[in-house]
Each structure stands twice: as C-alpha cells, then as structure tokens.
Motif scaffolding. Structure first.
Motif, PDB file in Angstrom:
ATOM      1  N   THR A  19       0.833  -1.198   0.000  1.00 37.32           N
ATOM      2  CA  THR A  19       0.000   0.000   0.000  1.00 37.32           C
ATOM      3  C   THR A  19       0.872   1.254   0.000  1.00 37.32           C
ATOM      4  O   THR A  19       1.825   1.360   0.765  1.00 37.32           O
ATOM      5  CB  THR A  19      -0.925   0.003   1.237  1.00 37.32           C
ATOM      6  N   ASP A  20       0.528   2.204  -0.842  1.00 35.87           N
ATOM      7  CA  ASP A  20       1.258   3.472  -0.932  1.00 35.87           C
ATOM      8  C   ASP A  20       0.903   4.343   0.273  1.00 35.87           C
ATOM      9  O   ASP A  20      -0.265   4.508   0.616  1.00 35.87           O
ATOM     10  CB  ASP A  20       0.871   4.185  -2.224  1.00 35.87           C
ATOM     11  N   VAL A  21       1.922   4.930   0.917  1.00 38.68           N
ATOM     12  CA  VAL A  21       1.693   5.747   2.111  1.00 38.68           C
ATOM     13  C   VAL A  21       0.792   6.939   1.803  1.00 38.68           C
ATOM     14  O   VAL A  21       0.018   7.379   2.665  1.00 38.68           O
ATOM     15  CB  VAL A  21       3.023   6.198   2.755  1.00 38.68           C
ATOM     16  N   SER A  22       0.839   7.478   0.590  1.00 38.81           N
ATOM     17  CA  SER A  22      -0.025   8.620   0.266  1.00 38.81           C
ATOM     18  C   SER A  22      -1.496   8.209   0.302  1.00 38.81           C
ATOM     19  O   SER A  22      -2.363   9.004   0.683  1.00 38.81           O
ATOM     20  CB  SER A  22       0.336   9.225  -1.093  1.00 38.81           C
ATOM     21  N   GLU A  23      -1.784   6.975  -0.057  1.00 39.29           N
ATOM     22  CA  GLU A  23      -3.154   6.462   0.034  1.00 39.29           C
ATOM     23  C   GLU A  23      -3.611   6.384   1.490  1.00 39.29           C
ATOM     24  O   GLU A  23      -4.737   6.759   1.829  1.00 39.29           O
ATOM     25  CB  GLU A  23      -3.223   5.077  -0.620  1.00 39.29           C
ATOM     26  N   ILE A  24      -2.726   5.926   2.351  1.00 38.19           N
ATOM     27  CA  ILE A  24      -3.030   5.828   3.785  1.00 38.19           C
ATOM     28  C   ILE A  24      -3.250   7.226   4.365  1.00 38.19           C
ATOM     29  O   ILE A  24      -4.226   7.475   5.077  1.00 38.19           O
ATOM     30  CB  ILE A  24      -1.888   5.112   4.537  1.00 38.19           C
ATOM     31  N   ARG A  25      -2.355   8.153   4.056  1.00 40.71           N
ATOM     32  CA  ARG A  25      -2.480   9.516   4.579  1.00 40.71           C
ATOM     33  C   ARG A  25      -3.773  10.163   4.110  1.00 40.71           C
ATOM     34  O   ARG A  25      -4.460  10.827   4.890  1.00 40.71           O
ATOM     35  CB  ARG A  25      -1.278  10.356   4.140  1.00 40.71           C
ATOM     36  N   SER A  26      -4.128   9.970   2.853  1.00 35.66           N
ATOM     37  CA  SER A  26      -5.374  10.544   2.320  1.00 35.66           C
ATOM     38  C   SER A  26      -6.588   9.976   3.031  1.00 35.66           C
ATOM     39  O   SER A  26      -7.520  10.708   3.375  1.00 35.66           O
ATOM     40  CB  SER A  26      -5.487  10.272   0.818  1.00 35.66           C
ATOM     41  N   GLU A  27      -6.579   8.668   3.249  1.00 42.05           N
ATOM     42  CA  GLU A  27      -7.722   8.029   3.926  1.00 42.05           C
ATOM     43  C   GLU A  27      -7.873   8.542   5.355  1.00 42.05           C
ATOM     44  O   GLU A  27      -8.980   8.846   5.804  1.00 42.05           O
ATOM     45  CB  GLU A  27      -7.545   6.513   3.916  1.00 42.05           C
ATOM     46  N   ILE A  28      -6.766   8.665   6.068  1.00 47.15           N
ATOM     47  CA  ILE A  28      -6.822   9.154   7.451  1.00 47.15           C
ATOM     48  C   ILE A  28      -7.269  10.617   7.475  1.00 47.15           C
ATOM     49  O   ILE A  28      -8.161  10.993   8.249  1.00 47.15           O
ATOM     50  CB  ILE A  28      -5.462   8.968   8.148  1.00 47.15           C
ATOM     51  N   ALA A  29      -6.682  11.456   6.624  1.00 47.96           N
ATOM     52  CA  ALA A  29      -7.052  12.880   6.589  1.00 47.96           C
ATOM     53  C   ALA A  29      -8.527  13.051   6.240  1.00 47.96           C
ATOM     54  O   ALA A  29      -9.225  13.870   6.848  1.00 47.96           O
ATOM     55  CB  ALA A  29      -6.173  13.621   5.583  1.00 47.96           C
ATOM     56  N   ARG A  30      -9.014  12.283   5.287  1.00 47.16           N
ATOM     57  CA  ARG A  30     -10.427  12.360   4.893  1.00 47.16           C
ATOM     58  C   ARG A  30     -11.337  11.942   6.057  1.00 47.16           C
ATOM     59  O   ARG A  30     -12.333  12.606   6.345  1.00 47.16           O
ATOM     60  CB  ARG A  30     -10.668  11.463   3.671  1.00 47.16           C
ATOM     61  N   THR A  31     -10.968  10.891   6.764  1.00 46.01           N
ATOM     62  CA  THR A  31     -11.776  10.422   7.894  1.00 46.01           C
ATOM     63  C   THR A  31     -11.809  11.463   9.013  1.00 46.01           C
ATOM     64  O   THR A  31     -12.876  11.766   9.553  1.00 46.01           O
ATOM     65  CB  THR A  31     -11.228   9.080   8.414  1.00 46.01           C
ATOM     66  N   VAL A  32     -10.662  12.026   9.357  1.00 47.69           N
ATOM     67  CA  VAL A  32     -10.602  13.057  10.408  1.00 47.69           C
ATOM     68  C   VAL A  32     -11.408  14.278   9.989  1.00 47.69           C
ATOM     69  O   VAL A  32     -12.176  14.842  10.775  1.00 47.69           O
ATOM     70  CB  VAL A  32      -9.135  13.425  10.732  1.00 47.69           C
ATOM     71  N   ARG A  33     -11.267  14.695   8.746  1.00 44.34           N
ATOM     72  CA  ARG A  33     -12.010  15.856   8.226  1.00 44.34           C
ATOM     73  C   ARG A  33     -13.515  15.602   8.289  1.00 44.34           C
ATOM     74  O   ARG A  33     -14.287  16.462   8.724  1.00 44.34           O
ATOM     75  CB  ARG A  33     -11.566  16.153   6.793  1.00 44.34           C
ATOM     76  N   ASP A  34     -13.954  14.402   7.901  1.00 46.61           N
ATOM     77  CA  ASP A  34     -15.385  14.069   7.927  1.00 46.61           C
ATOM     78  C   ASP A  34     -15.940  14.077   9.349  1.00 46.61           C
ATOM     79  O   ASP A  34     -17.054  14.553   9.592  1.00 46.61           O
ATOM     80  CB  ASP A  34     -15.640  12.706   7.275  1.00 46.61           C
ATOM     81  N   ILE A  35     -15.172  13.593  10.290  1.00 45.62           N
ATOM     82  CA  ILE A  35     -15.611  13.597  11.693  1.00 45.62           C
ATOM     83  C   ILE A  35     -15.653  15.029  12.222  1.00 45.62           C
ATOM     84  O   ILE A  35     -16.597  15.427  12.903  1.00 45.62           O
ATOM     85  CB  ILE A  35     -14.694  12.705  12.552  1.00 45.62           C
ATOM     86  N   PRO A  37       7.697   2.338   6.101  1.00 44.00           N
ATOM     87  CA  PRO A  37       6.847   1.544   5.212  1.00 44.00           C
ATOM     88  C   PRO A  37       6.798   0.098   5.689  1.00 44.00           C
ATOM     89  O   PRO A  37       7.678  -0.347   6.427  1.00 44.00           O
ATOM     90  CB  PRO A  37       7.575   1.647   3.868  1.00 44.00           C
ATOM     91  N   GLY A  38       5.786  -0.614   5.280  1.00 44.23           N
ATOM     92  CA  GLY A  38       5.733  -2.049   5.582  1.00 44.23           C
ATOM     93  C   GLY A  38       6.803  -2.765   4.774  1.00 44.23           C
ATOM     94  O   GLY A  38       7.179  -2.316   3.698  1.00 44.23           O
ATOM     95  N   GLY A  39       7.296  -3.852   5.287  1.00 45.54           N
ATOM     96  CA  GLY A  39       8.310  -4.627   4.577  1.00 45.54           C
ATOM     97  C   GLY A  39       7.914  -6.095   4.553  1.00 45.54           C
ATOM     98  O   GLY A  39       7.246  -6.586   5.458  1.00 45.54           O
ATOM     99  N   ARG A  40       8.344  -6.762   3.501  1.00 46.37           N
ATOM    100  CA  ARG A  40       7.969  -8.169   3.406  1.00 46.37           C
ATOM    101  C   ARG A  40       8.967  -8.924   2.533  1.00 46.37           C
ATOM    102  O   ARG A  40       9.325  -8.471   1.453  1.00 46.37           O
ATOM    103  CB  ARG A  40       6.588  -8.282   2.804  1.00 46.37           C
ATOM    104  N   THR A  41       9.414 -10.044   3.036  1.00 48.62           N
ATOM    105  CA  THR A  41      10.183 -11.004   2.264  1.00 48.62           C
ATOM    106  C   THR A  41       9.379 -12.296   2.329  1.00 48.62           C
ATOM    107  O   THR A  41       9.035 -12.755   3.419  1.00 48.62           O
ATOM    108  CB  THR A  41      11.596 -11.206   2.853  1.00 48.62           C
ATOM    109  N   ASP A  42       9.072 -12.845   1.182  1.00 50.30           N
ATOM    110  CA  ASP A  42       8.230 -14.033   1.126  1.00 50.30           C
ATOM    111  C   ASP A  42       8.836 -15.181   1.930  1.00 50.30           C
ATOM    112  O   ASP A  42      10.048 -15.385   1.912  1.00 50.30           O
ATOM    113  CB  ASP A  42       8.030 -14.458  -0.332  1.00 50.30           C
ATOM    114  N   ARG A  43       8.004 -15.934   2.612  1.00 49.72           N
ATOM    115  CA  ARG A  43       8.465 -17.036   3.454  1.00 49.72           C
ATOM    116  C   ARG A  43       9.202 -18.100   2.654  1.00 49.72           C
ATOM    117  O   ARG A  43       9.980 -18.871   3.212  1.00 49.72           O
ATOM    118  CB  ARG A  43       7.317 -17.630   4.251  1.00 49.72           C
ATOM    119  N   ASP A  44       8.979 -18.171   1.347  1.00 43.78           N
ATOM    120  CA  ASP A  44       9.666 -19.158   0.519  1.00 43.78           C
ATOM    121  C   ASP A  44      10.919 -18.599  -0.156  1.00 43.78           C
ATOM    122  O   ASP A  44      11.582 -19.301  -0.916  1.00 43.78           O
ATOM    123  CB  ASP A  44       8.703 -19.701  -0.546  1.00 43.78           C
ATOM    124  N   HIS A  45      11.254 -17.343   0.134  1.00 42.07           N
ATOM    125  CA  HIS A  45      12.477 -16.752  -0.416  1.00 42.07           C
ATOM    126  C   HIS A  45      13.673 -17.532   0.157  1.00 42.07           C
ATOM    127  O   HIS A  45      13.662 -17.951   1.315  1.00 42.07           O
ATOM    128  CB  HIS A  45      12.561 -15.273  -0.024  1.00 42.07           C
TER     129      HIS A  45
END
Length: 181
Positions: free
Chosen positions: A51-67, A88-96
C-alpha cells in the motif's frame, strides 16, 4: 486500510492504527479535573507493504475531516495532522531463499534446547530497518530472541538461552548465506 489479503504472514488486525501517546493537560499537571487547552494524539499506523503511504495519509485525513465537520467546535478548530515519521511495511516471502536459510539456521541453532522445533514465520508489527531494505529490493528477515510482547516493554527481558540460540542462528545464517571464508 489493510487491503492486502490475509496470508500466512499477515494476521487479521495487524494493519491498524494504534494510539500510543495522548498529551493533553494543564502544562505541568496531571489532574482529571483540568480541561486541556490543547491535546495531542500520537499514533503508530501499520499498513500492508504493497500500500502506498499517500493512500493511507489521504484516507486518514479524509476520515478526520469528515468527523470534524460533524462537531461544531471542531468545524471552527479543525485538527491538524502531522506526519513526523514514516516506516513503510516490509515483506520477504516465506519461501524466499533467505527466509528458508534463516529458518533452517534457527532450527539448527535450537537443536537440543527447549526451543527445538520448526521455525515459524510470523509478522512483526513494528518499525524495523528491514522495511528500508525490502523497499530497496534487498531481501531481509528479522530474527531475535524473546517474546514480541516483551519487546520495548517496561522491564524488557528474555532468557539467556534465547540470546545464545539467536547468536548461533545469526552465525549459521551468515555462514550458509555468505559462505565460509
């Protein structure tokens, strides 16, 4: 948030917003009778690696603004959102191959101890440098002694045997991954 599907290394509820700090009182005082003139809430926000951090920030800002729009005082005094830190989130596949090497090293290091058994791959819902490596395309795996619940907790501790097993696992991983000199 949490649009990445649950999988073997993703637990329900792992991607969340955790309220970590609430700061709001008459300066220099802690008394429930005082109404603060200003309050600060600090959160840790965990989200899927894809997930892109800008998407997360937009969702949080929109929710706070709506409330805030629904509250007369907050309409006039809207909350201010700052983003002082970002992991950011990080991930290495368990089968790597690196993950398989680390799991095998941990199993080898634990042989004959109370920790003998198959190594598991678990999510680590916290900020680590692993996230920066994986963001740069470098596989990374976290491995450490102790229970996650004790990490950075008051009275943080783990058994000496766990530290010894972890040190052995690090050595075996380095030898297996990099080769012996």
């Amino acid at each position: 948030m949490g649009r990445e599907p649950d999988g073997p290394t993703v637990r329900k509820g792992q991607f969340t917003i955790g309220l970590n700090v609430v700061d709001g009182a008459a300066h220099g005082s802690r008394n429930v009778a005082f109404i603060p003139g200003r309050t600060t809430f600090e959160y840790a926000i965990f989200y899927p690696p894809a997930t892109d951090v800008s998407e997360i920030r937009s969702e949080i800002a929109r929710t706070v603004r709506d409330i805030a729009r629904k509250d007369p005082w907050l309409r006039v005094n809207p909350p201010r959102i700052d983003w002082p830190m970002h992991y950011p989130g990080g991930r290495t596949d368990r089968d790597h191959p690196l993950c398989r090497t680390v799991r095998a090293a941990r199993e080898q290091a634990a042989l004959g101890t109370s920790f003998t058994g198959p190594a598991d791959v678990l999510p680590f819902p916290s900020a680590t440098d692993l996230t920066w490596f994986t963001a740069a395309g470098i596989p990374a795996v976290g491995l450490g002694p102790g229970a996650q619940a004790m990490a950075h907790a008051v009275d943080e501790r783990c058994a000496i045997d766990e530290m010894v097993d972890a040190a052995k696992a690090y050595a075996v991983t380095a030898i297996e991954w990099c080769g012996a000199a």
